[in-house]
Design an enzyme around this catalytic site. Structure first.
Site, PDB file in Angstrom:
ATOM      1  N   ASP A 269       1.051  -1.195  -0.066  1.00 12.10           N
ATOM      2  CA  ASP A 269      -0.102   0.023   0.123  1.00 12.10           C
ATOM      3  C   ASP A 269       1.132   1.020  -0.121  1.00 12.10           C
ATOM      4  O   ASP A 269       2.087   1.113   0.306  1.00 12.10           O
ATOM      5  CB  ASP A 269      -0.858   0.080   1.177  1.00 12.10           C
ATOM      6  CG  ASP A 269      -1.897   0.982   1.359  1.00 12.10           C
ATOM      7  OD1 ASP A 269      -2.414   1.633   0.393  1.00 12.10           O
ATOM      8  OD2 ASP A 269      -2.141   1.702   2.319  1.00 12.10           O
TER       9      ASP A 269
ATOM     10  N   ASP B 257       0.038   5.054   1.156  1.00 12.32           N
ATOM     11  CA  ASP B 257      -0.124   6.114   2.362  1.00 12.32           C
ATOM     12  C   ASP B 257       0.077   5.104   3.494  1.00 12.32           C
ATOM     13  O   ASP B 257      -0.635   4.328   3.802  1.00 12.32           O
ATOM     14  CB  ASP B 257      -1.433   6.567   2.379  1.00 12.32           C
ATOM     15  CG  ASP B 257      -1.883   7.295   1.004  1.00 12.32           C
ATOM     16  OD1 ASP B 257      -1.151   8.291   0.709  1.00 12.32           O
ATOM     17  OD2 ASP B 257      -2.699   7.051   0.238  1.00 12.32           O
TER      18      ASP B 257
END
Length: 248
Positions: free
Chosen positions: A17, A19
């Site tokens: 991922d 963020d």
């Protein structure tokens, strides 16, 4: 010299991922959501007084919106406060959040990658492991470019691609499965790295061989929840997946 810890060493690919895992940008999302939700609650106060409290970044952000597509996050939080807005209202909230996030992003020109993550990426590359970034954010590619790590990834599946391919949002595993497909690796030989509850659940649902949670909270308050949602192991920093190689 640094090497990978055993659970990671056997992997063919890793999907991360963006963020909060690669870049220090989750705080910008949280701040934008708080601005939008607090304004909405003032304009459309819930019937129960307990539901009128402001959006709590520490509690509400990870529980309802972190890692999810904007519309899904907006609907989940508003429903939790006893509100049931129509799709047009949810869309308006999601669009307002994206506008405010973009403003926050452009005011914060430096959104760095975490040093521990960068160290891990370089060791993985040196070990021949394929790398993908997968995020529901429309701004993922811009963040990776700003952080000067975009060229470390073999592929990126972002919010724009998710919309084009009609991929379901997390906790559905579609983003991660698409990344694995592009890397031409079986999920069972691939790890997912996530800091969001919806993200680790997506990794587990997708049948990925290793689901790694990242808990950057000061007291590791989210570790138990990440494990309950599907993480095989949880680290405070991705540098923890590396070990010092013994000298010959």
């Amino acid at each position: 010299m640094r090497d990978l810890i055993p659970p990671v060493r056997a992997l063919r690919a890793v999907v991360l991922d963006t963020d909060g895992v690669i870049t220090d940008s989750a705080r910008l999302h949280a701040e934008a959501w708080k601005t939008v939700f607090d304004a909405f609650l003032q304009e459309h106060p819930p019937r129960l007084a307990a539901h009128r409290r402001p959006f709590d970044i520490g509690l509400d952000y990870p529980r309802y919106v972190d890692g999810k597509a904007r519309r899904d996050g907006a609907a989940a939080f508003l429903t939790s406060r006893g509100l049931h807005p129509d799709p047009a209202a949810v869309e308006a909230v999601a669009a307002d959040k994206d506008r405010r996030y973009t403003e926050h992003l452009h005011r914060n020109t430096a959104v760095p990658a975490y040093p521990g993550t960068v160290s891990l990426l370089h060791v993985l590359l040196g070990s021949g492991v394929l790398l993908a970034a997968a995020s529901a954010s429309l701004h993922a590619r811009e963040l990776l470019t700003r952080a000067r790590v975009l060229d470390l990834f073999d592929t990126v599946v972002d919010g724009t691609e998710a919309a084009r391919l009609k991929l379901r949002g997390k906790p559905a595993p579609d983003l991660f499965l698409e990344a694995a497909r592009r890397l031409r690796t079986a999920p069972a030989r691939t790890a997912v790295v996530e800091d969001a509850l919806a993200g680790v659940e997506a990794g587990r649902r997708g049948g990925f061989g290793l689901v790694i949670g990242v808990d950057r909270t000061p007291g590791r308050e989210r570790t138990r929840e990440l494990l309950l949602h599907g993480a095989d192991l949880v680290v405070a920093d991705l540098g923890d997946l590396l070990k010092e190689e013994a000298s010959p």
